[in-house]
Design an enzyme around this catalytic site. Structure first.
Site, PDB file in Angstrom:
ATOM      1  N   ASN A   7      33.879  47.501  12.996  1.00  0.00           N
ATOM      2  CA  ASN A   7      32.842  48.358  12.412  1.00  0.00           C
ATOM      3  C   ASN A   7      32.503  47.793  11.036  1.00  0.00           C
ATOM      4  OD1 ASN A   7      31.247  50.376  11.371  1.00  0.00           O
ATOM      5  ND2 ASN A   7      32.901  51.889  11.179  1.00  0.00           N
ATOM      6  N   LYS A   9      30.124  48.650   9.082  1.00  0.00           N
ATOM      7  CA  LYS A   9      29.518  49.635   8.171  1.00  0.00           C
ATOM      8  C   LYS A   9      28.270  49.014   7.511  1.00  0.00           C
ATOM      9  CE  LYS A   9      34.045  51.620   7.749  1.00  0.00           C
ATOM     10  NZ  LYS A   9      34.980  52.429   7.028  1.00  0.00           N
ATOM     11  N   HIS A  86      31.379  58.937  13.389  1.00  0.00           N
ATOM     12  CA  HIS A  86      32.306  58.350  12.419  1.00  0.00           C
ATOM     13  C   HIS A  86      32.467  59.314  11.245  1.00  0.00           C
ATOM     14  CE1 HIS A  86      33.942  55.736   9.348  1.00  0.00           C
ATOM     15  NE2 HIS A  86      34.371  54.977  10.338  1.00  0.00           N
ATOM     16  N   GLU A  88      32.384  58.893   8.211  1.00  0.00           N
ATOM     17  CA  GLU A  88      31.384  58.714   7.143  1.00  0.00           C
ATOM     18  C   GLU A  88      30.058  59.372   7.526  1.00  0.00           C
ATOM     19  OE1 GLU A  88      31.997  54.485   6.868  1.00  0.00           O
ATOM     20  OE2 GLU A  88      33.979  54.902   6.037  1.00  0.00           O
ATOM     21  N   GLU A 152      40.788  58.432  14.023  1.00  0.00           N
ATOM     22  CA  GLU A 152      40.731  57.825  12.698  1.00  0.00           C
ATOM     23  C   GLU A 152      41.035  58.877  11.641  1.00  0.00           C
ATOM     24  OE1 GLU A 152      38.242  54.065  12.535  1.00  0.00           O
ATOM     25  OE2 GLU A 152      36.820  55.692  12.346  1.00  0.00           O
ATOM     26  N   GLY A 158      40.013  52.892   4.879  1.00  0.00           N
ATOM     27  CA  GLY A 158      39.758  52.111   3.670  1.00  0.00           C
ATOM     28  C   GLY A 158      40.767  52.321   2.549  1.00  0.00           C
ATOM     29  N   SER A 189      42.552  51.451   8.199  1.00  0.00           N
ATOM     30  CA  SER A 189      43.357  50.425   7.512  1.00  0.00           C
ATOM     31  C   SER A 189      44.116  49.490   8.451  1.00  0.00           C
ATOM     32  CB  SER A 189      44.317  51.088   6.512  1.00  0.00           C
ATOM     33  OG  SER A 189      43.578  51.716   5.482  1.00  0.00           O
TER      34      SER A 189
HETATM   35  P1  PGA Z   1      39.017  50.571   7.668  1.00  0.00           P
HETATM   36  O1  PGA Z   1      37.836  51.383   8.365  1.00  0.00           O
HETATM   37  O2  PGA Z   1      39.621  49.656   8.724  1.00  0.00           O
HETATM   38  O3  PGA Z   1      38.345  49.791   6.567  1.00  0.00           O
HETATM   39  O4  PGA Z   1      40.004  51.544   7.168  1.00  0.00           O
HETATM   40  C1  PGA Z   1      37.965  51.849   9.683  1.00  0.00           C
HETATM   41  C2  PGA Z   1      36.761  52.658  10.067  1.00  0.00           C
HETATM   42  O5  PGA Z   1      36.202  53.357   9.220  1.00  0.00           O
HETATM   43  O6  PGA Z   1      36.338  52.640  11.227  1.00  0.00           O
END
Ligand code: PGA
Length: 227
Positions: A7, A9, A86, A88, A152, A158, A189
């Protein structure tokens, strides 16, 4: 076979796609690799030997929805997968569980494979069952044979903090007992150092990778170590 989803983003560039496609194409893997770039980069994956996904779609077919993208247009572009809900999208753009459900229906209707994200926030860490239950409720009696879910935890995205293997085992069992989903990914992460522990969890069928998927060498390692 595991499913490894990148992903990106709101990151990367046309130049990065060329470098990424070249090196990931060289990998020999039984795993299913799906890359979800920002929409304008989708057309730059023509030579990619793996799969391309989108990070979002709208639930309407067409119309006066400035800035939105329909599932049917994604199909026309050769997209096979779409991330839905997601954290976000839920937290920054206020997507509700109903929005997520409607997007899931629209994706299935268009034969896209939805990757539905669920996860508890940091303040819900002790009440994660309730938080996940609310997010899964609309899916409880659905046919999820052609859907992927991704667990998640929002506090892990992150941040570099990852749940323990026992915690992932616990939550993934709870999710698979609650909804009839065949494929469950873990996201938050994930990197080349922790992938081997995560991928061993018995109910985890793959990973959703954010930051580490933007480092070509590290993403290649994640794919290879998930075999
Ligand atoms: P990350 O993001 O691996 O940077 O923690 C995962 C995600 O948001 O799908």
């Amino acid at each position: 076979m595991k499913i490894i989803v990148a992903n990106w983003k709101m990151n990367s560039s046309v130049n990065f796609v060329h470098e990424f496609v070249k090196s990931i194409n060289e990998i020999k893997t039984q795993n299913k690799v799906v890359v979800c770039p920002p929409f304008p980069l989708i057309g730059h994956f023509a030579d990619f030997k793996h799969h391309v996904g989108a990070q979002n779609c709208f639930y309407e077919k067409s119309g006066q929805y400035t800035g939105e993208i329909s599932p049917s247009l994604l199909c026309e572009l050769g997209v096979k997968y779409v991330i839905i809900g997601h954290s976000e999208r839920r937290n920054v753009f206020w997507e509700t569980n109903e929005d997520v459900y409607k997007k899931w229906i629209a994706a299935i209707d268009n034969k896209l494979i939805p990757i539905v994200c669920i996860g508890e926030k940091s303040e819900q860490r002790t009440t994660w069952r309730d938080a996940l239950h609310v997010q899964m409720k609309l899916f409880e009696s659905c046919d999820l044979r052609d859907s992927i879910f991704a667990y998640e935890p929002v506090w892990s995205i992150g941040t570099g903090f990852v749940p323990t293997v026992d915690e992932i085992e616990n939550v993934s069992k709870f999710i698979k007992d609650s909804i009839n989903c065949r494929w469950l990914l873990y996201g938050g992460s994930v990197n080349a150092s922790n992938i081997e522990h995560i991928i061993k969890c018995s109910n985890i069928d793959g990973v959703l990778v954010g930051g580490a998927s933007l480092k070509t060498k590290e993403f290649a390692d994640i794919i290879l170590k998930s075999e």
